[in-house]
Motif scaffolding. Structure first.
Motif, PDB file in Angstrom:
ATOM      1  N   GLU A 168       0.941  -1.035   0.088  1.00  0.00           N
ATOM      2  CA  GLU A 168      -0.023  -0.036   0.153  1.00  0.00           C
ATOM      3  C   GLU A 168       0.636   1.176  -0.125  1.00  0.00           C
ATOM      4  OE1 GLU A 168      -2.782   0.041   3.227  1.00  0.00           O
ATOM      5  OE2 GLU A 168      -3.129  -2.268   3.175  1.00  0.00           O
ATOM      6  N   PHE A 179      -6.393   4.695  -2.061  1.00  0.00           N
ATOM      7  CA  PHE A 179      -6.147   3.311  -2.450  1.00  0.00           C
ATOM      8  C   PHE A 179      -6.736   3.322  -3.978  1.00  0.00           C
ATOM      9  CE2 PHE A 179      -7.131   2.676   2.190  1.00  0.00           C
ATOM     10  CZ  PHE A 179      -5.896   2.289   2.376  1.00  0.00           C
ATOM     11  N   SER A 216      -2.926  -3.036  -6.523  1.00  0.00           N
ATOM     12  CA  SER A 216      -1.756  -2.923  -5.160  1.00  0.00           C
ATOM     13  C   SER A 216      -0.775  -4.165  -5.547  1.00  0.00           C
ATOM     14  CB  SER A 216      -2.851  -3.512  -4.088  1.00  0.00           C
ATOM     15  OG  SER A 216      -1.895  -3.552  -2.903  1.00  0.00           O
TER      16      SER A 216
END
Length: 1015
Positions: free
Chosen positions: A874, A959, A963
Motif C-alpha cells: 500500500e 487506495f 495493489s
C-alpha cells in the motif's frame, strides 16, 4: 242626681292625668257625694305620680270606711283561713260564709264597695313598695364601682360630674306598669333588668305572694350579676328541718282588713264580683310552692353554676354562687366548689398574662374531662422560668392537694400520686424550667421547702431530662441542673457494680438509638429505664453525665454540638467518634479566615482532651480514638497553610507526626478537596485548597505527581472541554478517566487552535502522569499531527511528525529498553510507537492537498521504514504514484530520467537498511493492538461519531484499483504476460473491495483504543 254632680263627674272623667294636682282632686272628688262612684273613679285612674296617687287612694279609702265599718259590726270574723307565713303550706280555698254571701247578693253595692276597697288597699301597699323600691334603686346606683384605671380616658367629663351628683331616684320601672302587672311579672321584669335592690324590696314586702315563684324570678336575673348583690333572696337551708327556709314577709299593714279575710273574698267570688287571688298566678312562671330539700337545693345551685358557665363563661360568678350556698350549709357542693376555685385560678390568674385572654373558653365539663397532667400543663402553659416556681406553688400544689383529698375521701389514697404528676410535668418541661425546679429542690434546702424531696428521683429525673433533650446550645442550663443534684460519697460501689453500670450504659446507648418502631426516646421513656437503678448505679451514671456535659461544652465550642444522647450512642462506635472529630476540624475550617494559630492550638488541645480517660477511668467523647488518630484528623482539617507549617515546625506543639503520615493526610485531604471541587481552576475554591494542601508535606515523587495532575486539570479546564453539550468537564470526571491520553484528544477536538501549541500539549501530557513515557509522547504527537492534518495545516503537521520521528528513532536506538519494566512489554510499546508514527507519516504523505513533494517522499519513505511488511504494498503504491508525479514534473524540467533513477535507488537502499536480514517482523495484529490514532473527529463521545470518523478517514486514503504483491512481477490472470515496471499497470493489482476491506480493518484496529476494543 243633680246637674252639678253630673258636671263634676264629667269633669273628672275628662280631666287628663297630667293636669291633676291636690287642689283639683279635693275640689272635684271632695264635692261628689256618691261614695261608690268616687271609689270606682279612683280605682279606674292609675297615674305615675306617687304623691298624687297617694292622695287619691287616701280619699277613696276614706269613702269606703263607712260601708266596711257597718259590715265589720254586722259580721264578726276570725282569721282562721288563708296562708300562714310560718306554716310553709300553700294557700287553700277558704270556706264560704253563707250569711255574707246572702248579704252581698242582696246588697251588690256593698259587695262592689268591698271589692274596690280590697283592690285599693293592694294598690296602696304596692305604692308604698314602689316608693321604697325607688329608694333602694338609688342606693344601688350609688354603690361605687372600682375603676380599672384612676384616670380612665374613656370617661367623659360630663359622666364624671354626673357621678358626683346625687341621683334623682329614677324608678326601676313606671309606676303604672308596676301597678297594672302582677307581682310575679313585675318581679321577673325587675330581675331581667338587673334591678336587684328593688327586687329584694319586693320580696321583703310581698314575699308570701312571690315565694312560690322565687326560682323563676331568680333565673331571670342576668348571670353576670354577682350573687352577693341579691343574696337576701337566694334559697337558704333550715338546718333544723333540713329543708329550704321560707322567710316571713314584712307586710305594710300588721293586720289585714275585714274585706281581705278569706271568707269575705270567697263570698265576693261566689257573688261574681271577684276572682280569688290564688287563681291570678302567671302561667309563664314556674311555681314551686313547697320548700325544697337540702339535696334539691344542692342540685339547683349546681345547675345554676353550670348554666352560668355555659352562657357566660364567668367562672368567678359561678364560684361566688357555690360559695354562698356552702356558707348557708347546703351540702354536696364541696367538689364543685373545689373545681370552680381551681378553674378560676387557671382562667383569671394562671392565664391572666395572655395577650388575648385565656387560651380557651373553659367550661366545667371540659375541666372535668381533662386528665390531671393536662390540667397542670394548662396551669403552667404561660409560665416563664422566672415565674414557674410561683406558679407551681400557687396553682399546681393546691390542685395536687385537692386531688389527694379526694382520693382519701374515696378511699384510694396514693402517697406518690402528686409526685408522679409533678415528675410527668418535669419530664415534659423545657430545660430552663427544669433547672428552676431543681434549684428549688436542692438537697441543702429543708425538706418542707423542696418541690422534689427524693434525692434518687432527682437524679433519675435529671438523667432522663438531659439525655432525652435535643438541645444543642443550653450547656450552661444543663450544668446548672447537674450542680443541683445530690452527691453521694462512696456510693459508687465495688468493681462488680461498676461493671454492671458499664453494661447498663451500653444498654442505654442501644436504647436511645433510633429504630423504626421508636424514632426517638423521650424523657419519659428514659425515666422508666432509670427507675429501677439502685443508688450505686445512679452515682456512677452521674459521674458519666459529668464527663458528657464537659465533652458537650467542648464540642459546642467548636461548632460541632451533639445532643447528650449521642455520647451514649457513640460510646462504642469509633466511626461515629471519628466523624464528630472530623466535624470539629471542618466547622472551624469553614471559618479559617477568622482563626489564628492560638485557636487551632486550642482546638488541638481540646481534641486530645476528648480522647483521654479521666482519673475515674471514664472515657470522654472521643475515647476510642488514639492520639495519632486525633492528630491525623486535626491535620486533615487544618486549612491555613501557614498555621499548619508553624505547628508542624514547632517543638512545643502537640502536632508531632512522621513525614509519611503527614504526606498521607495531605494527599487524602487534597484528593477530597479535588473530588468536591466544582471548578478545575486551582486559583480559587476547593481546587486551590487541594493544591495548597500539597505544599505542607516534604517534596516527594507522589506529591509532585499529584501537584502536576492538579495543574493539568486546571489547564484542561482552561480549554473549556465539555462532557456533553453545554456541560463542562468536571474535575471528578477528569480523575475517573481511565485513559488519560483521551483527555488530550478531547482538548484538541474542543479547540480548533490547540494543536498549534505543541509544547503546551506535551507539557500537559507530562503532568497527566506520563512524564518520561516516550510512547505516550509519540501518541500525543500523533494526535496533534492528525488534528493539524484535519485543519489542513500541513506545515504544522509535518513539523509535529518530524518531532515524532525523532522520538521514535531515539526509542529504537536506545540500548536496553526498560521504560515499562519487562522486555516483552517494552517491545510491544515500541511497536505501538512505530505503528502510530508510520501511520501518521503515511496519512500526511498521501495527502493530495499537500504540495511539497520532497517532504511527502520523505514521509512515505519513513513510513516504509517503520511499517510492517504486509503494509508495504500500500505504501509503495502511494510512494510510486508520488514518484511518477515527481518524475513527470522533473521531465518537464529536463531532469526526469536521472532523478527517477536516483529516487528509486534511494528507496531500495532505504528499504534494505530498514529490513535487514535476520530482523523479526511482528504480525499485523500485534502491531495494531492498542494503537492510538488521535484525531479531532476520532475522539467523539459515542460510537456513532467514531464510526462516522472511520468512514471519513478511510475515504481519504488514496487506495487505487491495484495493489502491489510481495513479488516484483506477477503474471496476469488474463494472458499470463508480464508487464514492465515502468508501465502504469506494471504492478500486479488487487481487487478493489479487498483493498478497501484491508484498509478499513487496519483503521479500525488502529483506533480500537477509542471504543474499548480488545482485538
Amino acid at each position: 242626681m243633680t246637674s252639678q254632680q253630673q258636671d263634676l263627674r264629667q269633669k273628672w272623667t275628662d280631666l287628663p292625668d297630667d293636669e291633676l294636682d291636690a287642689s283639683i282632686i279635693n275640689d272635684i272628688l271632695g264635692t261628689i257625694t256618691d261614695d261608690l262612684w268616687v271609689v270606682a273613679a279612683v280605682a279606674d285612674r292609675v297615674i305615675d305620680d306617687p304623691g298624687l296617687l297617694h292622695d287619691l287612694l287616701r280619699i277613696a279609702l276614706e269613702r269606703t270606711e263607712g260601708t266596711v265599718e257597718h259590715l265589720r259590726n254586722l259580721f264578726v270574723l276570725q282569721d282562721i283561713h288563708g296562708v300562714s307565713a310560718e306554716s310553709g303550706k300553700s294557700p287553700s280555698p277558704p270556706s264560704l260564709d253563707d250569711d255574707i254571701l246572702s248579704y252581698f247578693r242582696q246588697k251588690p253595692s256593698d259587695a262592689r264597695m268591698c271589692l274596690l276597697r280590697t283592690s285599693l288597699l293592694d294598690r296602696k301597699d304596692r305604692l308604698d313598695t314602689f316608693v321604697e323600691m325607688c329608694s333602694a334603686n338609688i342606693v344601688t346606683a350609688r354603690e361605687p364601682e372600682t375603676p380599672e384605671w384612676d384616670d380612665d380616658p374613656w370617661i367623659e367629663a360630663g359622666d364624671a360630674e354626673a357621678e358626683q351628683q346625687p341621683l334623682s331616684g329614677a324608678p326601676p320601672l313606671p309606676l303604672s306598669t308596676f301597678l297594672s302587672k302582677t307581682l310575679v311579672d313585675s318581679a321577673c321584669l325587675l330581675a331581667a333588668k338587673g334591678s336587684v335592690g328593688p327586687l329584694q324590696v319586693l320580696f321583703k314586702r310581698h314575699g308570701s305572694t312571690l315565694w312560690p315563684f322565687r326560682l323563676s324570678v331568680l333565673t331571670s336575673i342576668p348571670p353576670h350579676i354577682p350573687p352577693s348583690h341579691y343574696q337576701e333572696i337566694l334559697p337558704k337551708l333550715d338546718p333544723s328541718r333540713d329543708v329550704e327556709h321560707q322567710p316571713s314577709a314584712e307586710a305594710w299593714r300588721p293586720e289585714r282588713d275585714w274585706t281581705e279575710y278569706p271568707s269575705v273574698q270567697a263570698a265576693l267570688a261566689a257573688s261574681s264580683h271577684a276572682t280569688p287571688q290564688w287563681q291570678h298566678s302567671p302561667t309563664s312562671a314556674d311555681i314551686t310552692p313547697f320548700p325544697m330539700s337540702s339535696q334539691e337545693l344542692a342540685v339547683w345551685y349546681q345547675q345554676w353554676a353550670h348554666t352560668t358557665l355555659r352562657l357566660t363563661g364567668m367562672v368567678d360568678i359561678a364560684l361566688l354562687m357555690v360559695q354562698h350556698a356552702a356558707s348557708q350549709g347546703i351540702p354536696g357542693l364541696d367538689e364543685l366548689g373545689e373545681d370552680l376555685l381551681l378553674l378560676s385560678r387557671l382562667v383569671y390568674d394562671a392565664q391572666a398574662t395572655a395577650e388575648d385572654g385565656p387560651e380557651a373558653d373553659w367550661t366545667l365539663e371540659q375541666w372535668k374531662s381533662m386528665d390531671s397532667l393536662a390540667v397542670i400543663c394548662a396551669m403552667l402553659a404561660l409560665s416563664t422560668p422566672d415565674t414557674i416556681i410561683t406558679s407551681i406553688r400557687k396553682f399546681v400544689l393546691p390542685y395536687l392537694f385537692v386531688l389527694e383529698s379526694r382520693a382519701e375521701r374515696a378511699g384510694n389514697s396514693d402517697p406518690r400520686f402528686s409526685s408522679r404528676l409533678l415528675y410527668d410535668f418535669v419530664l415534659r418541661a423545657p430545660l430552663k424550667m427544669v433547672a428552676r425546679i431543681f434549684e428549688e429542690s436542692k438537697p441543702t434546702l429543708p425538706s418542707s421547702q423542696r418541690l422534689i424531696s427524693d434525692d434518687e428521683d432527682m437524679a433519675r429525673l435529671a438523667l432522663a431530662c438531659l439525655y432525652g433533650s435535643d438541645s444543642l446550645d443550653e450547656w450552661h442550663v444543663m450544668n446548672h441542673i447537674f450542680e443541683c443534684l445530690p452527691a453521694w460519697s462512696g456510693a459508687s460501689g465495688d468493681k462488680d457494680s461498676e461493671n454492671a453500670m458499664e453494661m447498663t450504659i451500653t444498654l442505654l446507648g442501644t436504647f436511645v438509638t433510633p429504630t423504626t418502631t421508636r424514632p426517638k426516646s423521650t424523657p419519659s421513656d428514659l425515666f422508666l429505664f432509670f427507675r429501677p437503678l439502685p443508688l450505686p448505679s445512679l452515682s456512677h451514671a452521674l459521674d458519666i453525665l459529668d464527663v458528657h456535659l464537659e465533652s458537650g461544652e467542648i464540642l459546642s465550642r467548636w461548632d460541632a454540638p451533639a445532643p447528650l444522647r449521642w455520647f451514649l450512642q457513640s460510646a462504642n462506635d469509633k466511626s461515629s467518634q471519628c466523624a464528630r472529630a472530623i466535624r470539629m476540624t471542618r466547622r472551624i475550617g469553614s471559618h479559617h479566615a477568622l482563626r489564628n494559630q492560638d485557636d487551632w492550638e486550642w482546638l488541638l488541645e481540646d481534641m486530645l482532651n476528648l480522647s483521654r480517660t479521666n482519673d475515674n477511668g471514664l472515657r470522654s467523647a472521643l475515647g476510642l480514638l488514639s492520639q495519632s488518630d486525633v492528630l491525623s484528623i486535626f491535620l486533615s482539617g487544618l486549612l491555613k497553610l501557614d498555621i499548619a507549617k508553624s505547628l508542624l515546625g514547632s517543638k512545643k506543639s502537640a502536632l508531632s507526626l512522621d513525614d509519611g503520615a503527614i504526606e498521607d493526610i495531605c494527599l487524602t485531604s487534597s484528593r477530597e478537596f479535588y473530588d468536591n471541587a466544582s471548578s478545575g481552576n486551582y486559583n480559587f475554591g476547593d481546587m486551590k485548597l487541594a493544591y495548597e494542601c500539597l505544599s505542607i508535606p516534604s517534596r516527594s515523587e507522589t506529591v509532585t505527581r499529584e501537584q502536576e495532575f492538579i495543574e493539568a486539570t486546571s489547564r484542561i479546564t482552561s480549554f473549556n472541554v465539555e462532557t456533553r453539550p453545554g456541560v463542562l468537564l468536571s474535575p471528578i470526571e477528569i480523575r475517573l478517566t481511565k485513559d488519560r491520553l483521551s483527555l488530550i484528544s478531547r482538548v484538541l477536538s474542543s479547540n480548533s487552535d490547540a494543536y498549534k501549541y505543541r509544547e503546551v500539549i506535551l507539557e500537559l501530557v507530562d503532568k497527566l502522569g506520563f512524564r518520561g513515557d516516550s510512547v505516550a509522547r509519540v501518541k500525543a504527537l500523533a494526535m496533534i499531527a492528525d488534528t493539524a492534518l484535519q485543519a489542513e495545516d500541513f506545515a504544522q503537521a509535518f513539523e509535529t511528525i518530524e518531532v515524532m520521528i525523532n522520538t521514535v528513532s531515539r526509542l529504537c536506538s536506545s540500548p536496553g529498553i526498560s521504560e515499562a519494566g519487562a522486555e516483552a512489554e517494552a517491545e510491544a510499546r515500541l511497536q505501538d510507537a512505530k505503528e502510530v508514527c508510520w501511520m501518521s507519516c503515511f496519512q500526511l504523505g498521501r495527502q493530495t492537498e499537500f504540495f511539497d513533494t520532497h517532504k511527502k517522499l520523505r514521509l512515505l519513505g519513513q513510513a516504509l521504514e517503520l511499517c510492517p511488511p504486509d503494509r508495504l504494498p500500500e505504501i509503495l503504491m502511494a510512494w510510486l504514484r508520488l514518484e511518477k508525479e515527481d518524475i513527470a514534473q522533473r521531465n518537464q524540467g529536463n531532469n526526469g530520467v536521472s532523478s527517477r533513477r536516483r529516487g528509486l535507488t534511494a528507496v531500495h537502499i532505504q528499504h534494505r537498511q530498514t529490513h535487514r536480514p535476520g530482523t523479526r517482523l511482528p504480525s499485523l495484529a500485534s502491531k495494531l493492538q492498542n494503537i492510538h490514532l488521535p484525531a479531532s473527529p476520532l475522539v467523539m463521545a459515542d460510537g456513532a461519531a467514531i464510526a462516522d470518523t472511520f468512514n471519513r478517514v478511510a475515504s481519504r486514503f488514496p487506495f487505487s484499483r491495484t495493489s502491489l504483491q510481495t513479488h516484483p512481477v506477477i503474471q496476469s490472470e488474463g494472458n499470463g504476460q508480464g508487464h514492465s515496471r515502468g508501465d502504469d499497470m506494471s504492478w500486479p493489482s488487487l481487487d478493489r473491495e479487498e483493498v478497501s476491506t484491508q484498509a478499513s480493518r487496519a483503521l479500525q484496529r488502529g483506533i480500537g483504543w477509542l471504543i474499548g476494543a480488545d482485538e
